[in-house]
Structures are given as structure tokens and as C-alpha cells.
Design a protein around this motif. Structure first.
Motif, PDB file in Angstrom:
ATOM      1  N   THR A  48       0.837  -1.204   0.000  1.00 28.20           N
ATOM      2  CA  THR A  48       0.000   0.000   0.000  1.00 28.20           C
ATOM      3  C   THR A  48       0.872   1.254   0.000  1.00 28.20           C
ATOM      4  OG1 THR A  48      -0.218   0.488   2.389  1.00 28.20           O
ATOM      5  CG2 THR A  48      -1.562  -1.319   1.491  1.00 28.20           C
ATOM      6  N   LYS A  49       0.289   2.323  -0.498  1.00 28.44           N
ATOM      7  CA  LYS A  49       0.950   3.628  -0.513  1.00 28.44           C
ATOM      8  C   LYS A  49      -0.043   4.694  -0.086  1.00 28.44           C
ATOM      9  CE  LYS A  49       3.256   4.699  -4.285  1.00 28.44           C
ATOM     10  NZ  LYS A  49       3.557   4.868  -5.725  1.00 28.44           N
ATOM     11  N   ASP A  50       0.367   5.569   0.823  1.00 27.92           N
ATOM     12  CA  ASP A  50      -0.343   6.839   0.970  1.00 27.92           C
ATOM     13  C   ASP A  50      -0.157   7.586  -0.349  1.00 27.92           C
ATOM     14  OD1 ASP A  50      -1.596   6.892   3.409  1.00 27.92           O
ATOM     15  OD2 ASP A  50      -0.263   8.369   4.315  1.00 27.92           O
ATOM     16  N   PHE A  51      -1.223   8.153  -0.876  1.00 28.58           N
ATOM     17  CA  PHE A  51      -1.141   8.776  -2.201  1.00 28.58           C
ATOM     18  C   PHE A  51      -2.054   9.995  -2.215  1.00 28.58           C
ATOM     19  CE2 PHE A  51      -1.170   8.432  -6.978  1.00 28.58           C
ATOM     20  CZ  PHE A  51       0.201   8.410  -7.130  1.00 28.58           C
ATOM     21  N   GLY A  58       2.739  11.888  -7.189  1.00 28.09           N
ATOM     22  CA  GLY A  58       3.689  12.365  -8.179  1.00 28.09           C
ATOM     23  C   GLY A  58       4.983  12.913  -7.627  1.00 28.09           C
ATOM     24  N   THR A  59       5.183  12.823  -6.297  1.00 23.56           N
ATOM     25  CA  THR A  59       6.416  13.330  -5.700  1.00 23.56           C
ATOM     26  C   THR A  59       7.302  12.163  -5.263  1.00 23.56           C
ATOM     27  OG1 THR A  59       5.548  13.394  -3.434  1.00 23.56           O
ATOM     28  CG2 THR A  59       5.154  15.337  -4.837  1.00 23.56           C
ATOM     29  N   PRO A  60       8.612  12.395  -5.135  1.00 20.99           N
ATOM     30  CA  PRO A  60       9.506  11.315  -4.701  1.00 20.99           C
ATOM     31  C   PRO A  60       9.129  10.735  -3.344  1.00 20.99           C
ATOM     32  CG  PRO A  60      10.779  13.117  -5.644  1.00 20.99           C
ATOM     33  CD  PRO A  60       9.369  13.611  -5.532  1.00 20.99           C
ATOM     34  N   ILE A  75      -1.916  -0.882  -3.746  1.00 23.89           N
ATOM     35  CA  ILE A  75      -3.072  -0.109  -3.304  1.00 23.89           C
ATOM     36  C   ILE A  75      -2.629   1.325  -3.031  1.00 23.89           C
ATOM     37  CG2 ILE A  75      -4.735   0.235  -1.425  1.00 23.89           C
ATOM     38  CD1 ILE A  75      -5.512  -2.136  -3.078  1.00 23.89           C
ATOM     39  N   GLU A  76      -3.250   2.290  -3.683  1.00 28.39           N
ATOM     40  CA  GLU A  76      -2.961   3.709  -3.434  1.00 28.39           C
ATOM     41  C   GLU A  76      -4.121   4.286  -2.632  1.00 28.39           C
ATOM     42  OE1 GLU A  76      -2.398   5.061  -7.438  1.00 28.39           O
ATOM     43  OE2 GLU A  76      -0.259   4.544  -7.422  1.00 28.39           O
TER      44      GLU A  76
END
Length: 238
Positions: free
Chosen positions: A51-54, A102-104, A121-122
């Protein structure tokens, strides 16, 4: 493979912004768990999910999106209403800007072997709500469907029976994800060596551990019998 044991691995938010040395919301020693998680990724879980915080730039959790003087990262709190029911609210801590799309800082750390991850999962894409859990925003009356990740359906489709949760951070997104997995009916575990807390003390890790255990989630070890059961599954059956 026995049809009554189909374990999944959920790797929560092992992202640049949550890791030293440059993360805006770095968890101490956050990068150190990557080798352990890579070892877990080599095991025959039927589903391996990262998962990613997005977040969008205007996300409600960012202190900078709120007026002074109550906009201090880490120390300020806000009350967030359910977008579909203002009577249901959540009190949430404000954070530095982190994991913006969209950021590093939103990228998974390169130490993580994503070649073995089946599904990404975003989460946290709805600017109106905080979303620590990889499943849903915290609201239930009603659920904010626009914020749902689809994770529950992914696990159902794979006929998962048991969920193992790792990643960052124990006292926030790991905690909420594991509690929601248990609420979905899965036997749920947090692997102790493969997670780190924002607050490693009693008010962070300790409190999270008590809350997780109260929800039916077990803390287990990489050398425990629960993961030995995963190892016993033959790779050819996955």
C-alpha cells in the motif's frame, strides 16, 4: 495446497516520506525492516499487497492546509466530518505534507523488492478524509465509498483466510489496516519485527498493541509457528 489456509501479506506504506534520512514524516529506523519484509515476500502467500499513501496536495491531514494558530504538525488536531453525514466525525492529528501524488516522497523505498508484489493499493486519495487503513476511511454511517481502496474485494477474490500485516507505522496505518482486516473476518496478525512505530514507547507501540489485541489481532514473530505454516505451503501451489 489446503483450501482452508490461504494467507495474504499486506505491506503498509514503506515509502520515502515515512523513512529516514529525508522523509517529511520519517519513522525512526523505518528503512531497517525492508530486508525482513523482502524475506517475507519470498514466502508463498497467495496474495502479496503493498500500500501507498497517495495524497492530493489539498489533503485534509496536512497542517499547512489549515489556518493559524491551530495548524501545527504533530501537535494540532482537527475534527473531520463524514462527507455524507456531518453528525459522524473523527478527531485527527495534523501532519507535515507527505506522500503527495507524483512526488519522490510517495514512492516505495528502493530497498523493497516490489517484483514479488502482486497488487499495489494507493490510499488516501480523497482530500476530504483521513485514511490510515488500507481498506476504508474510518466512517461507517455511511462508508465513504469514494475513499474505499477495493482491498476487501481483492482479498475476497483471492479467497484469503489469514492476513499478515507489516510496514509503517505500527501505531497508525498498520494498526488501522489490521483492525479492519480482523473486522472483515480474517484471522489477522502483525509481524513484530517487520513494523516500526511513530512513537515506539508506551503511548505509541504499547497502546497500539493493546488496541490490536482487543480487536482480535495477534502479534507474531518471523520465527513463530504462524509463519512456519506459511512456509509449509509448496510454492508450486501458489
Amino acid at each position: 495446497m489446503s483450501t482452508d489456509f490461504k494467507p495474504a501479506l499486506i505491506i503498509v506504506d514503506l515509502q520515502e516520506d515515512f523513512c529516514p534520512p529525508n522523509g517529511s514524516l520519517a519513522v525512526a529506523e523505518g528503512r531497517s525492516i525492508a530486508p525482513i519484509i523482502n524475506d517475507l515476500l519470498r514466502l508463498p502467500f497467495v496474495k502479496k499487497i503493498a500500500t501507498k499513501d497517495f495524497h492530493p496536495p489539498n489533503h485534509v491531514s496536512f497542517a499547512s492546509n489549515h489556518p493559524e494558530p491551530h495548524n501545527k504538525p504533530f501537535t494540532s488536531f482537527i475534527t473531520i466530518p463524514n462527507p455524507h453525514n456531518p453528525d459522524e466525525t473523527q478527531t485527527s492529528r495534523l501532519w507535515p505534507v507527505h506522500c503527495v501524488q507524483g512526488t519522490p516522497g510517495a514512492e516505495l523505498i528502493p530497498e523493497l523488492d516490489i517484483s514479488k508484489v502482486h497488487t499495489m493499493i494507493e490510499k488516501g486519495q480523497d482530500a476530504r478524509v483521513e485514511m490510515y487503513s488500507a481498506f476504508e476511511a474510518p466512517f461507517r454511517n455511511p462508508i465513504v465509498k469514494e475513499a474505499s481502496s477495493g482491498l476487501a474485494q481483492i482479498l475476497r477474490d483471492a479467497e484469503v483466510t489469514d492476513v499478515f500485516v507489516v510496514g509503517l507505522a505500527t501505531d497508525y496505518c498498520v494498526r488501522s489496516t489490521a483492525i479492519d482486516a480482523a473486522a472483515e473476518g480474517y484471522k489477522t496478525y502483525v509481524i513484530s519485527e517487520a513494523t516500526k512505530a511513530v512513537d515506539p514507547g508506551e503511548e505509541g507501540w504499547g497502546k497500539a498493541k493493546r488496541e490490536l489485541e482487543s480487536a482480535g489481532v495477534e502479534f507474531v514473530s518471523v520465527v513463530g509457528e504462524e509463519l512456519a505454516k506459511v512456509r509449509s505451503i509448496k510454492d508450486s501451489a501458489v
